[in-house]
Design an enzyme around this catalytic site. Structure first.
Site, PDB file in Angstrom:
ATOM      1  N   ASP A 141     -25.426 107.673 -41.528  1.00  0.00           N
ATOM      2  CA  ASP A 141     -25.958 107.280 -42.489  1.00  0.00           C
ATOM      3  C   ASP A 141     -27.579 107.437 -42.709  1.00  0.00           C
ATOM      4  OD1 ASP A 141     -23.599 105.956 -43.124  1.00  0.00           O
ATOM      5  OD2 ASP A 141     -24.124 103.895 -42.653  1.00  0.00           O
ATOM      6  N   GLY A 152     -24.243  95.529 -50.110  1.00  0.00           N
ATOM      7  CA  GLY A 152     -22.891  95.427 -49.450  1.00  0.00           C
ATOM      8  C   GLY A 152     -21.958  96.301 -49.913  1.00  0.00           C
ATOM      9  N   SER A 173     -28.634  99.557 -45.928  1.00  0.00           N
ATOM     10  CA  SER A 173     -29.439  99.342 -44.934  1.00  0.00           C
ATOM     11  C   SER A 173     -30.141 100.555 -44.159  1.00  0.00           C
ATOM     12  CB  SER A 173     -28.740  98.816 -43.670  1.00  0.00           C
ATOM     13  OG  SER A 173     -27.324  99.670 -43.425  1.00  0.00           O
ATOM     14  N   GLY A 229     -21.571  99.424 -49.046  1.00  0.00           N
ATOM     15  CA  GLY A 229     -21.122 100.769 -48.280  1.00  0.00           C
ATOM     16  C   GLY A 229     -21.800 102.052 -48.674  1.00  0.00           C
ATOM     17  N   LEU A 230     -22.888 101.918 -49.331  1.00  0.00           N
ATOM     18  CA  LEU A 230     -23.526 103.107 -49.557  1.00  0.00           C
ATOM     19  C   LEU A 230     -24.782 103.329 -49.082  1.00  0.00           C
ATOM     20  CD1 LEU A 230     -22.819 103.147 -53.634  1.00  0.00           C
ATOM     21  CD2 LEU A 230     -21.682 104.542 -51.593  1.00  0.00           C
ATOM     22  N   SER A 231     -24.949 102.465 -48.067  1.00  0.00           N
ATOM     23  CA  SER A 231     -25.840 102.736 -47.109  1.00  0.00           C
ATOM     24  C   SER A 231     -27.307 102.127 -47.559  1.00  0.00           C
ATOM     25  CB  SER A 231     -26.387 104.257 -46.292  1.00  0.00           C
ATOM     26  OG  SER A 231     -25.231 104.267 -45.405  1.00  0.00           O
ATOM     27  N   ASP A 271     -18.299 109.448 -37.325  1.00  0.00           N
ATOM     28  CA  ASP A 271     -19.559 109.567 -36.815  1.00  0.00           C
ATOM     29  C   ASP A 271     -20.069 109.285 -35.474  1.00  0.00           C
ATOM     30  OD1 ASP A 271     -19.420 106.981 -37.760  1.00  0.00           O
ATOM     31  OD2 ASP A 271     -21.283 107.133 -38.609  1.00  0.00           O
ATOM     32  N   GLU A 274     -31.290  99.731 -35.921  1.00  0.00           N
ATOM     33  CA  GLU A 274     -29.885  99.035 -36.358  1.00  0.00           C
ATOM     34  C   GLU A 274     -29.159  98.623 -35.303  1.00  0.00           C
ATOM     35  OE1 GLU A 274     -26.500  99.265 -39.899  1.00  0.00           O
ATOM     36  OE2 GLU A 274     -28.457 100.425 -40.115  1.00  0.00           O
TER      37      GLU A 274
END
Length: 392
Positions: A177, A127, A133, A129-131, A37, A165
């Site tokens: 993401d 935490g 944030s 890693g599935l977004s 990305d 971010e």
């Protein structure tokens, strides 16, 4: 926890509010196309049906109050005093989004942002890693902009979330993401070219199979991982390649044939491995999309496995836990595709498993993974859902 329970929590915290509005932003899984990305390449993410809810009501004193049903921390800030604070932890994400919204509004319209009470609740594994944030960013961006009466197109909110971010939180993430979280579509993945934001929805027809996400339960902190190091290595490789291929703007512009022809000019072996992953992974995304369009799930599964091996051997972002999950998942009959998903260094694996094999798959993988790592994994049988929206 359902929406009515969340409303009750909100009322307990802030009192009964007639103007309460409810928003949802999903998590995402990237089916293939990892670390492409930020290199201007293709990715192939899909929104999930779990994510982040935001209950919001307006205030008129300029104060934004952020509370989470998941964590003890409460954070408040005045619209005129938005600053990053380490102790504010997760609340720095909505604060960063608010700051970007104010910049977009400019001086004339910033007065529309009069404050809000916000209660978040998420069921994305933290935490993993599935977004989580990006999910917080987009649910904040849509809810606070609409509360202020601002109509901002979703794709602009996506860009805004990435800027928050990058600039406020300090994580040099790409756009994937936020794009998947904002623009997701039920039962579709998104073939996205990350530098141009050209995108195409591709139906994900996997009748007879389930998408199974496995959390390593090794916490992955993206900001202090080697993510930024990998990005720098790719930027260095690009500069070298641009001396030979003048038209290339990003590693995502380089074909496999071009790479074979000019790879000798990249003398540093580490940099060469990083570039080779990006170039070949980019081609795998295109091949994977074509495989889905032809209903060739076996080929799709093989490409998933090739992706993991490239991330392990060339990009070196997997680690013991993710590699163990990959090895144990690939052994189980009925699993036709498996790979790490997300930035790596912990986080999750995604596998494509025959319906009738899901129970034995989870049992065998859990047993063998725990025996080898001492950690119990968590399994999620997933469905592909819609992007960020207000819940009526």
């Amino acid at each position: 926890m359902d929406v009515n329970q969340l409303k009750d929590l909100f009322y307990q915290e802030y009192g009964k509010e007639d103007e309460l509005r409810v928003y949802f932003a999903p998590g995402r899984v990237n089916l293939i196309g990892e670390h492409t990305d930020y290199n201007g390449g293709y990715v192939f993410p899909a929104a999930l049906t779990f994510g982040t809810w935001a209950m919001v009501s307006p205030r008129n004193d300029g104060i934004y109050h952020f509370r989470s049903a998941n964590f003890e921390l409460d954070v408040s800030c005045h619209v005129s005093e938005i600053a990053y604070k380490t102790e504010d932890d997760w609340a720095n994400y909505p604060k960063g989004v608010l700051k970007e919204l104010l910049e977009v509004a400019g001086q004339e319209s910033a007065s529309c942002y009069t404050g809000a009470n916000v209660l978040f609740y998420g069921n994305i594994p933290n935490g993993a890693g599935l977004s989580s944030s990006a999910s917080i960013e987009l649910v904040t961006a849509l809810s606070l902009s609409e509360l202020a009466g601002m109509e901002i197109p979703m794709v602009e909110l996506v860009k805004l979330g990435q800027r928050a971010e990058n600039r406020f939180v300090g994580v040099n993430c790409g756009i994937m993401d936020q794009f998947a979280v904002g623009m997701g579509k039920r039962k579709h993945a998104i073939k996205l070219k990350c530098d141009t934001l050209e995108y195409e929805y591709v139906p994900v027809r996997i009748d007879g199979y389930k998408l199974v996400i496995i959390n390593t339960n090794k916490r992955r902190g993206l900001a202090d991982s080697k993510y930024n190091e990998r990005r720098s290595e790719c930027e260095e490789g690009l500069k070298i390649i641009q001396q030979e291929l003048l038209h290339v703007q990003s590693l995502g512009d380089i074909s496999v044939d071009d790479w074979k022809r000019i790879q000798h000019i990249v003398k540093d072996e580490v940099i060469r491995r990083r570039v080779e992953h990006v170039v070949t992974e980019n081609e795998r995304v295109i091949s994977a999309m074509e495989a889905l369009e032809k209903n060739d799930l076996d080929l799709f599964g093989k490409l998933m496995k090739q992706s993991h091996e490239s991330l392990r051997d060339l990009y070196e972002v997997t680690g013991v836990e993710l590699d163990t999950l990959y090895e144990e998942a690939a052994k189980v009959e009925g699993c036709i595709g498996t790979r790490m998903t997300g930035a790596g260094f912990g986080g999750c694996n995604v596998s494509l498993v025959k319906d009738e094999a899901v129970t034995s798959f989870t049992e065998k993988v859990a047993s063998n993974y725990t025996a080898k790592t001492g950690i119990k994994p968590t399994f999620y049988i997933c469905e592909i859902g819609d992007g960020t929206k207000e819940i009526v």
